[in-house]
Design a protein around this motif. Structure first.
Motif, PDB file in Angstrom:
ATOM      1  N   GLN A  10      -6.646 -39.442 -14.547  1.00  0.00           N
ATOM      2  CA  GLN A  10      -7.349 -40.715 -14.661  1.00  0.00           C
ATOM      3  C   GLN A  10      -8.861 -40.511 -14.582  1.00  0.00           C
ATOM      4  N   LEU A  11      -9.575 -41.180 -15.475  1.00  0.00           N
ATOM      5  CA  LEU A  11     -11.032 -41.113 -15.448  1.00  0.00           C
ATOM      6  C   LEU A  11     -11.582 -41.982 -14.320  1.00  0.00           C
ATOM      7  N   TYR A  12     -11.061 -43.202 -14.205  1.00  0.00           N
ATOM      8  CA  TYR A  12     -11.568 -44.136 -13.203  1.00  0.00           C
ATOM      9  C   TYR A  12     -10.748 -44.001 -11.927  1.00  0.00           C
ATOM     10  N   ALA A  13     -11.293 -43.253 -10.988  1.00  0.00           N
ATOM     11  CA  ALA A  13     -10.651 -43.050  -9.691  1.00  0.00           C
ATOM     12  C   ALA A  13     -11.732 -42.724  -8.676  1.00  0.00           C
ATOM     13  N   ASN A  14     -11.603 -43.275  -7.485  1.00  0.00           N
ATOM     14  CA  ASN A  14     -12.592 -43.036  -6.430  1.00  0.00           C
ATOM     15  C   ASN A  14     -12.357 -41.644  -5.856  1.00  0.00           C
ATOM     16  N   ARG A  15     -13.204 -40.720  -6.229  1.00  0.00           N
ATOM     17  CA  ARG A  15     -13.035 -39.322  -5.835  1.00  0.00           C
ATOM     18  C   ARG A  15     -14.088 -38.923  -4.803  1.00  0.00           C
ATOM     19  N   LYS A  16     -13.683 -38.046  -3.904  1.00  0.00           N
ATOM     20  CA  LYS A  16     -14.620 -37.525  -2.913  1.00  0.00           C
ATOM     21  C   LYS A  16     -15.438 -36.382  -3.525  1.00  0.00           C
ATOM     22  N   VAL A  17     -16.342 -35.846  -2.725  1.00  0.00           N
ATOM     23  CA  VAL A  17     -17.183 -34.743  -3.176  1.00  0.00           C
ATOM     24  C   VAL A  17     -16.305 -33.560  -3.587  1.00  0.00           C
ATOM     25  N   LEU A  18     -16.630 -32.968  -4.692  1.00  0.00           N
ATOM     26  CA  LEU A  18     -15.942 -31.818  -5.308  1.00  0.00           C
ATOM     27  C   LEU A  18     -14.631 -32.196  -5.994  1.00  0.00           C
ATOM     28  N   GLN A  19     -14.105 -33.397  -5.757  1.00  0.00           N
ATOM     29  CA  GLN A  19     -12.883 -33.793  -6.453  1.00  0.00           C
ATOM     30  C   GLN A  19     -13.148 -34.046  -7.935  1.00  0.00           C
ATOM     31  N   CYS A  20     -14.404 -34.374  -8.269  1.00  0.00           N
ATOM     32  CA  CYS A  20     -14.762 -34.520  -9.687  1.00  0.00           C
ATOM     33  C   CYS A  20     -14.669 -33.167 -10.396  1.00  0.00           C
ATOM     34  N   VAL A  21     -15.103 -32.111  -9.695  1.00  0.00           N
ATOM     35  CA  VAL A  21     -14.991 -30.765 -10.263  1.00  0.00           C
ATOM     36  C   VAL A  21     -13.523 -30.385 -10.403  1.00  0.00           C
ATOM     37  N   ALA A 196     -26.147 -37.072  -6.545  1.00  0.00           N
ATOM     38  CA  ALA A 196     -27.035 -35.920  -6.404  1.00  0.00           C
ATOM     39  C   ALA A 196     -26.293 -34.748  -5.750  1.00  0.00           C
ATOM     40  N   PHE A 197     -25.514 -35.044  -4.704  1.00  0.00           N
ATOM     41  CA  PHE A 197     -24.789 -33.989  -4.014  1.00  0.00           C
ATOM     42  C   PHE A 197     -23.749 -33.361  -4.934  1.00  0.00           C
ATOM     43  N   ASN A 198     -23.042 -34.197  -5.689  1.00  0.00           N
ATOM     44  CA  ASN A 198     -22.058 -33.679  -6.639  1.00  0.00           C
ATOM     45  C   ASN A 198     -22.713 -32.829  -7.712  1.00  0.00           C
ATOM     46  N   ILE A 199     -23.859 -33.282  -8.224  1.00  0.00           N
ATOM     47  CA  ILE A 199     -24.556 -32.541  -9.278  1.00  0.00           C
ATOM     48  C   ILE A 199     -25.028 -31.185  -8.752  1.00  0.00           C
ATOM     49  N   ILE A 200     -25.569 -31.166  -7.515  1.00  0.00           N
ATOM     50  CA  ILE A 200     -26.053 -29.906  -6.927  1.00  0.00           C
ATOM     51  C   ILE A 200     -24.906 -28.913  -6.764  1.00  0.00           C
ATOM     52  N   LEU A 201     -23.776 -29.387  -6.239  1.00  0.00           N
ATOM     53  CA  LEU A 201     -22.625 -28.501  -6.053  1.00  0.00           C
ATOM     54  C   LEU A 201     -22.092 -28.003  -7.394  1.00  0.00           C
ATOM     55  N   THR A 202     -22.047 -28.886  -8.381  1.00  0.00           N
ATOM     56  CA  THR A 202     -21.573 -28.488  -9.708  1.00  0.00           C
ATOM     57  C   THR A 202     -22.516 -27.464 -10.332  1.00  0.00           C
ATOM     58  N   MET A 203     -23.827 -27.682 -10.164  1.00  0.00           N
ATOM     59  CA  MET A 203     -24.808 -26.735 -10.696  1.00  0.00           C
ATOM     60  C   MET A 203     -24.696 -25.384 -10.019  1.00  0.00           C
ATOM     61  N   MET A 204     -24.451 -25.369  -8.712  1.00  0.00           N
ATOM     62  CA  MET A 204     -24.285 -24.091  -7.999  1.00  0.00           C
ATOM     63  C   MET A 204     -23.075 -23.332  -8.526  1.00  0.00           C
ATOM     64  N   LEU A 205     -21.988 -24.066  -8.753  1.00  0.00           N
ATOM     65  CA  LEU A 205     -20.788 -23.433  -9.316  1.00  0.00           C
ATOM     66  C   LEU A 205     -21.080 -22.896 -10.712  1.00  0.00           C
ATOM     67  N   GLY A 254     -19.781 -18.039 -23.413  1.00  0.00           N
ATOM     68  CA  GLY A 254     -19.536 -18.392 -22.018  1.00  0.00           C
ATOM     69  C   GLY A 254     -20.510 -19.429 -21.515  1.00  0.00           C
ATOM     70  N   PHE A 255     -21.774 -19.306 -21.917  1.00  0.00           N
ATOM     71  CA  PHE A 255     -22.786 -20.272 -21.513  1.00  0.00           C
ATOM     72  C   PHE A 255     -22.444 -21.658 -22.060  1.00  0.00           C
ATOM     73  N   CYS A 256     -22.040 -21.742 -23.332  1.00  0.00           N
ATOM     74  CA  CYS A 256     -21.675 -23.029 -23.935  1.00  0.00           C
ATOM     75  C   CYS A 256     -20.474 -23.649 -23.227  1.00  0.00           C
ATOM     76  N   VAL A 257     -19.508 -22.826 -22.852  1.00  0.00           N
ATOM     77  CA  VAL A 257     -18.332 -23.332 -22.141  1.00  0.00           C
ATOM     78  C   VAL A 257     -18.726 -23.865 -20.767  1.00  0.00           C
ATOM     79  N   VAL A 258     -19.637 -23.150 -20.085  1.00  0.00           N
ATOM     80  CA  VAL A 258     -20.112 -23.612 -18.776  1.00  0.00           C
ATOM     81  C   VAL A 258     -20.812 -24.960 -18.911  1.00  0.00           C
ATOM     82  N   PHE A 268     -16.450 -37.257 -15.121  1.00  0.00           N
ATOM     83  CA  PHE A 268     -15.583 -37.683 -14.029  1.00  0.00           C
ATOM     84  C   PHE A 268     -16.397 -38.252 -12.860  1.00  0.00           C
ATOM     85  N   GLN A 269     -17.639 -37.819 -12.699  1.00  0.00           N
ATOM     86  CA  GLN A 269     -18.509 -38.439 -11.704  1.00  0.00           C
ATOM     87  C   GLN A 269     -18.791 -39.889 -12.075  1.00  0.00           C
TER      88      GLN A 269
END
Length: 292
Positions: A10-21, A196-205, A254-258, A268-269
Motif C-alpha cells: 500500500q502506498l498510503y499507510a502511516n509508516r514509522k522511520v525507515l519503514q518507507c525504505v 528530513a529524518f527519513n531523507i537523511i537516513l535514506t541518503m546515508m543508505l 548501479g548509480f542510476c538504480v540507487v 512511499f514517504q
C-alpha cells in the motif's frame, strides 16, 4: 489475473522511520523481474554512452584511471563534460520515469506489475515521462541557486524537504502544478522533521551503496598494477578497454538504480505523510464506494 488488494504494498499507510525504505525494498523484491528489465532498457544506453565519452585515450589518462573511475569524468574536455552533465540529468529524469511508471501501473492495473510484460507498461512509461519532464531541469536549477549566494544555499534544505513530495503529488495524483506545489508545502512543513529524518537516513543508505559501487575501481587498480607500464599500449591495449567499459558501465548503472531507489523511497514517504495528515486511504475508500 486480478491481484488481491492485500497482496499489494500500500502506498498510503502511516509508516514509522525507515519503514518507507522497507516498503521500497519490498516493492522492488515483489516486482523484481519487471524492475530489472525496465531498468536495463532505460539506463543501460545512458551508461554505455557515459562510458564511451569518458574512456581514456592517452597513456597519462590510463595511468590516472587507476585512481577512481569517477575521477575520469571530471578530467574530460569541455564538450565531453557538458555531454556528461546533460546525460546525467537525463539519467536522473529516467529514474523518476522508471519509478512512477511502475507505481502507476501497480495501483491502476487490476493485475498489478508483477506479471506484466514491458510492452503492456509502455502507456504508463509515456504518462510518467509526460508528467515528469520538468524534473530534467531540477539539477541545473539547484546548481544555479547554489551559485547565487550562501543565504540561498542555507535556505535550500528547508525548501527542498517539502518539495521532495512534489513529484509524487503531481504524477500520482494528477494535480495541476500550482495545486501540487501548494499541497507539497502543506504536507511537507506539517511533517518536516519526519521527512528530513527519513531523507537523511535514506541518503546515508544510498551513500553506502554508492561506496560499494567503487569496488570496480579497486578491481581496476589491481588490473592496472598487473599490466606492463610501457608507452606502446596507450592507445591499443584491448583488455584495458574491455575492463574499462564493463566496470564503468556497471558503476553508472548501479548509480542510476540507487537514484531510482531514492525516488521510490520518497514516493512511499509521500504516502506516509499524506496518510498521516489527510487520512488519504479513507478518502479513497469513500470515493470508490461512491463510484459503485
Amino acid at each position: 489475473m486480478k491481484r488481491k488488494e492485500e497482496d499489494r504494498i500500500q502506498l498510503y499507510a502511516n509508516r514509522k522511520v525507515l519503514q518507507c525504505v522497507e516498503a521500497a525494498f519490498d516493492f522492488i523484491r515483489a516486482n523484481r523481474r519487471v524492475w530489472v528489465k525496465s531498468a536495463l532498457v532505460l539506463f543501460l544506453p545512458i551508461c554505455v554512452a557515459l562510458s564511451l565519452v569518458a574512456i581514456p585515450t592517452t597513456q597519462t589518462q590510463i595511468n590516472n584511471a587507476q585512481n577512481y573511475i569517477w575521477e575520469r569524468f571530471f578530467e574530460m574536455e569541455s564538450w565531453h563534460f557538458d555531454f556528461f552533465l546533460i546525460v546525467t540529468c537525463v539519467g536522473i529524469w529516467l529514474a523518476y520515469v522508471h519509478v512512477y511508471a511502475l507505481l502507476l501501473a501497480e495501483f491502476q492495473r487490476e493485475e498489478g506489475v508483477k506479471t506484466a510484460q514491458l510492452s503492456s507498461l509502455i502507456p504508463y512509461f509515456l504518462r510518467s515521462a509526460s508528467r515528469s519532464w520538468w524534473l530534467f531541469a531540477v539539477p541545473i536549477a539547484l546548481a544555479l541557486i547554489m551559485n547565487i549566494g550562501v543565504l540561498f544555499a542555507l535556505l535550500l534544505p528547508i525548501i527542498l524537504v517539502p518539495l521532495s513530495l512534489l513529484p509524487s503529488i503531481f504524477i500520482l495524483e494528477h494535480e495541476s502544478m500550482p495545486t501540487a506545489i501548494s499541497k507539497s508545502f502543506r504536507l511537507g512543513f506539517s511533517s518536516w522533521f519526519y521527512l528530513a529524518f527519513n531523507i537523511i537516513l535514506t541518503m546515508m543508505l544510498a551513500l553506502c551503496m554508492v561506496w560499494l559501487l567503487q569496488v570496480p575501481s579497486l578491481v581496476m587498480d589491481i588490473f592496472m598494477d598487473i599490466l606492463p607500464k610501457n608507452a606502446d599500449y596507450a592507445l591499443g591495449h584491448l583488455p584495458f578497454y574491455i575492463f574499462w567499459m564493463i566496470f564503468s558501465t556497471f558503476s553508472c548503472f548501479g548509480f542510476c538504480v540507487v537514484v531510482s531507489m531514492l525516488v521510490l523511497g520518497c514516493a512511499f514517504q509521500y504516502g506516509s505523510v499524506s496518510e498521516r495528515v489527510d487520512d488519504t486511504s479513507i478518502l479513497h475508500e469513500i470515493e470508490n464506494f461512491e463510484n459503485l
